[in-house]
Design a protein around this motif. Structure first.
Motif, PDB file in Angstrom:
ATOM      1  N   ALA A 134       0.841  -1.203   0.000  1.00 41.35           N
ATOM      2  CA  ALA A 134       0.000   0.000   0.000  1.00 41.35           C
ATOM      3  C   ALA A 134       0.873   1.249   0.000  1.00 41.35           C
ATOM      4  CB  ALA A 134      -0.920  -0.010   1.210  1.00 41.35           C
ATOM      5  N   LEU A 135       1.957   1.208   0.770  1.00 40.27           N
ATOM      6  CA  LEU A 135       2.882   2.339   0.792  1.00 40.27           C
ATOM      7  C   LEU A 135       3.559   2.519  -0.570  1.00 40.27           C
ATOM      8  CD1 LEU A 135       4.297   4.496   2.545  1.00 40.27           C
ATOM      9  CD2 LEU A 135       6.044   2.782   3.009  1.00 40.27           C
ATOM     10  N   ILE A 136       3.985   1.415  -1.180  1.00 41.51           N
ATOM     11  CA  ILE A 136       4.597   1.478  -2.512  1.00 41.51           C
ATOM     12  C   ILE A 136       3.594   2.009  -3.534  1.00 41.51           C
ATOM     13  CG2 ILE A 136       5.517   0.061  -4.399  1.00 41.51           C
ATOM     14  CD1 ILE A 136       6.862  -1.661  -2.262  1.00 41.51           C
ATOM     15  N   ASN A 137       2.358   1.567  -3.432  1.00 41.82           N
ATOM     16  CA  ASN A 137       1.329   2.030  -4.358  1.00 41.82           C
ATOM     17  C   ASN A 137       1.039   3.517  -4.160  1.00 41.82           C
ATOM     18  OD1 ASN A 137      -0.532   1.789  -6.408  1.00 41.82           O
ATOM     19  ND2 ASN A 137      -2.176   1.136  -5.041  1.00 41.82           N
TER      20      ASN A 137
ATOM     21  N   LEU B 240       4.323   5.230  -5.695  1.00 44.41           N
ATOM     22  CA  LEU B 240       4.367   5.029  -7.153  1.00 44.41           C
ATOM     23  C   LEU B 240       3.002   4.581  -7.646  1.00 44.41           C
ATOM     24  CD1 LEU B 240       7.703   3.026  -7.293  1.00 44.41           C
ATOM     25  CD2 LEU B 240       7.381   5.386  -7.963  1.00 44.41           C
ATOM     26  N   PRO B 241       2.087   5.501  -7.895  1.00 43.19           N
ATOM     27  CA  PRO B 241       0.730   5.108  -8.292  1.00 43.19           C
ATOM     28  C   PRO B 241       0.676   4.402  -9.648  1.00 43.19           C
ATOM     29  CG  PRO B 241       0.911   7.496  -8.164  1.00 43.19           C
ATOM     30  CD  PRO B 241       2.217   6.934  -7.747  1.00 43.19           C
ATOM     31  N   GLN B 242       1.665   4.626 -10.504  1.00 46.07           N
ATOM     32  CA  GLN B 242       1.647   3.963 -11.796  1.00 46.07           C
ATOM     33  C   GLN B 242       1.991   2.476 -11.674  1.00 46.07           C
ATOM     34  OE1 GLN B 242       3.731   6.333 -10.861  1.00 46.07           O
ATOM     35  NE2 GLN B 242       5.827   5.886 -11.482  1.00 46.07           N
ATOM     36  N   LEU B 243       2.558   2.062 -10.532  1.00 43.56           N
ATOM     37  CA  LEU B 243       2.869   0.654 -10.290  1.00 43.56           C
ATOM     38  C   LEU B 243       1.639   0.029  -9.626  1.00 43.56           C
ATOM     39  CD1 LEU B 243       5.132  -1.467 -10.443  1.00 43.56           C
ATOM     40  CD2 LEU B 243       5.733  -0.808  -8.125  1.00 43.56           C
ATOM     41  N   SER B 244       0.880  -0.699 -10.372  1.00 46.84           N
ATOM     42  CA  SER B 244      -0.389  -1.232  -9.882  1.00 46.84           C
ATOM     43  C   SER B 244      -0.163  -2.358  -8.874  1.00 46.84           C
ATOM     44  CB  SER B 244      -1.214  -1.757 -11.056  1.00 46.84           C
ATOM     45  OG  SER B 244      -2.366  -2.385 -10.584  1.00 46.84           O
TER      46      SER B 244
END
Length: 134
Positions: A74-77, A80-84
């Protein structure tokens, strides 16, 4: 997919195997032969309650790892919102869960075998004794 699985089941003779298993189960334990249902049900209820209470400490590390992995993804998303999450996170979480289950497999199987040995040694006696009359 479900239709294909049903077709495979029927084409491989699955219905015949199922009918044979049901028939042999009645041969092994005929119906209405005096199983003490109350005693067996009480014993199984105690077994399931104990499995739940003793199983929670066994699986809680796995649950904690998966919750932490979900928070990490969730933190990574968020960063980096483009990384689904659906393209990477679900597969990584499934692989992490599988890895944890492999690591914990021996402990889980030993704990479950001990639990069954402790609670079910007299189950054949309850079945053979039949219902209590009186």
């Amino acid at each position: 997919l479900l239709v294909m699985m049903q077709a495979a089941f029927l084409s491989l003779g699955g219905f015949g195997w199922l009918a044979t298993c049901i028939h042999e189960s009645y041969a092994a334990a005929p119906s209405m032969t005096g199983i003490d249902g109350v005693a067996v049900a009480g014993r199984l209820l105690a077994l399931f309650a104990t499995i739940l209470l003793e199983g929670l400490p066994i699986v809680m590390p796995l649950v904690l790892v998966l919750v932490l992995a979900s928070l990490l993804f969730a933190l990574i998303n968020r960063i980096l919102p483009q990384l689904s999450y659906f393209s990477i996170g679900l597969q990584a979480t499934a692989l992490l869960a599988l890895f944890c289950l492999v690591l914990m497999g021996e402990e889980m199987s030993t704990a479950f075998a001990d639990l069954l040995a402790r609670f079910l040694p007299d189950l054949p006696l309850l079945i053979a004794r039949g219902p209590a009359h009186g």
